[in-house]
Design an enzyme around this catalytic site. Structure first.
Site, PDB file in Angstrom:
ATOM      1  N   GLY A  87     -31.684  43.919  98.679  1.00  0.00           N
ATOM      2  CA  GLY A  87     -32.536  42.742  98.599  1.00  0.00           C
ATOM      3  C   GLY A  87     -33.844  43.103  97.912  1.00  0.00           C
ATOM      4  O   GLY A  87     -33.927  44.101  97.203  1.00  0.00           O
ATOM      5  N   ARG A  88     -34.861  42.308  98.139  1.00  0.00           N
ATOM      6  CA  ARG A  88     -36.153  42.569  97.496  1.00  0.00           C
ATOM      7  C   ARG A  88     -36.982  43.588  98.254  1.00  0.00           C
ATOM      8  O   ARG A  88     -37.923  44.160  97.703  1.00  0.00           O
ATOM      9  CB  ARG A  88     -36.920  41.263  97.323  1.00  0.00           C
ATOM     10  N   GLU A  91     -38.008  47.195  96.770  1.00  0.00           N
ATOM     11  CA  GLU A  91     -38.954  47.301  95.649  1.00  0.00           C
ATOM     12  C   GLU A  91     -40.379  47.532  96.132  1.00  0.00           C
ATOM     13  O   GLU A  91     -41.168  48.175  95.457  1.00  0.00           O
ATOM     14  CB  GLU A  91     -38.868  46.089  94.729  1.00  0.00           C
ATOM     15  N   CYS A 117     -26.806  48.085  97.164  1.00  0.00           N
ATOM     16  CA  CYS A 117     -27.505  47.183  96.256  1.00  0.00           C
ATOM     17  C   CYS A 117     -28.839  47.796  95.788  1.00  0.00           C
ATOM     18  O   CYS A 117     -28.865  48.882  95.246  1.00  0.00           O
ATOM     19  CB  CYS A 117     -27.685  45.828  96.926  1.00  0.00           C
ATOM     20  N   HIS A 118     -29.953  47.100  96.025  1.00  0.00           N
ATOM     21  CA  HIS A 118     -31.264  47.585  95.607  1.00  0.00           C
ATOM     22  C   HIS A 118     -31.797  48.707  96.506  1.00  0.00           C
ATOM     23  O   HIS A 118     -32.872  49.239  96.250  1.00  0.00           O
ATOM     24  CB  HIS A 118     -32.264  46.432  95.566  1.00  0.00           C
ATOM     25  N   TYR A 137     -26.775  47.963  92.717  1.00  0.00           N
ATOM     26  CA  TYR A 137     -26.711  46.749  91.912  1.00  0.00           C
ATOM     27  C   TYR A 137     -26.965  47.171  90.461  1.00  0.00           C
ATOM     28  O   TYR A 137     -27.850  48.002  90.189  1.00  0.00           O
ATOM     29  CB  TYR A 137     -27.757  45.734  92.394  1.00  0.00           C
TER      30      TYR A 137
END
Length: 186
Positions: A87-88, A91, A117-118, A137
């Site tokens: 997800g975000r 980051e 993923c992320h 991802y």
């Protein structure tokens, strides 16, 4: 069974936190979910990422996910394994030095780590991935390669294990990702 730490943050991908958190508990593992600056009982907002034929995933509001441990009290040495959802959240979590120290602990101690993923963004910010086979991802491929890893471009339902690191491109890989991670825990 294993004692597992799960690192979360606001706008973590909904399935990528909920499914492993619940599935690993159902397998008998003790899973503690933490987030910087939050305590047991606080929650993080999640985002639902879906694949609907666009150039990238779409994003919709998800659920509130209740944390069951306090970040400030966490001693990574007390845990057997680490889960890093996507997800975000990764980051900005990668900007938190304490989060990076926690990830470094698991990677340098050669404890099982599962990232999806992320989540690879957090791994790449914390340690060299030199010589490892890592999936994520596809938009994270440049960071994975810059961290020294061999990016493995998998079908969205697949996962790869390299030593004690299990990675996958996105939540449709949960059955395979969790199966491979569970094999490292038993």
């Amino acid at each position: 069974m294993a004692k597992i730490l799960l690192i979360a943050g606001d706008f973590v991908e909904d399935y990528e936190i909920m499914v492993p958190f619940q599935a690993l508990q159902a397998m008998g593992h003790d899973v503690h979910a933490i987030c910087p600056d939050k305590r047991e009982g606080d929650s993080v907002k999640t985002a639902i990422h879906d694949f609907e034929g666009d150039q990238t995933y779409s994003e919709k509001p998800g659920h509130n996910f209740a944390l069951n441990a306090t970040f400030a009290d966490t001693d990574p040495a007390a845990y057997d394994a680490l889960v890093v959802p996507g997800g975000r959240a990764p980051e900005y979590l990668r900007l938190d030095e304490r989060v990076l120290d926690i990830v470094r602990h698991f990677m340098t101690a050669d404890k099982p780590v599962a990232a999806i993923c992320h989540g690879a963004q957090l791994l790449a910010a914390a340690v060299s991935l030199e010589g490892r086979r890592v999936s994520a991802y596809p938009a994270c491929a440049p960071e994975v390669r810059l961290a020294g890893a061999n990016f493995v471009d998998l079908e969205v339902t697949q996962a790869v294990t390299c030593g004690k690191l299990v990675t996958a491109p996105a939540w449709p890989a949960h059955p395979e990702w969790l199966r491979q991670f569970h094999a490292l825990l038993t």
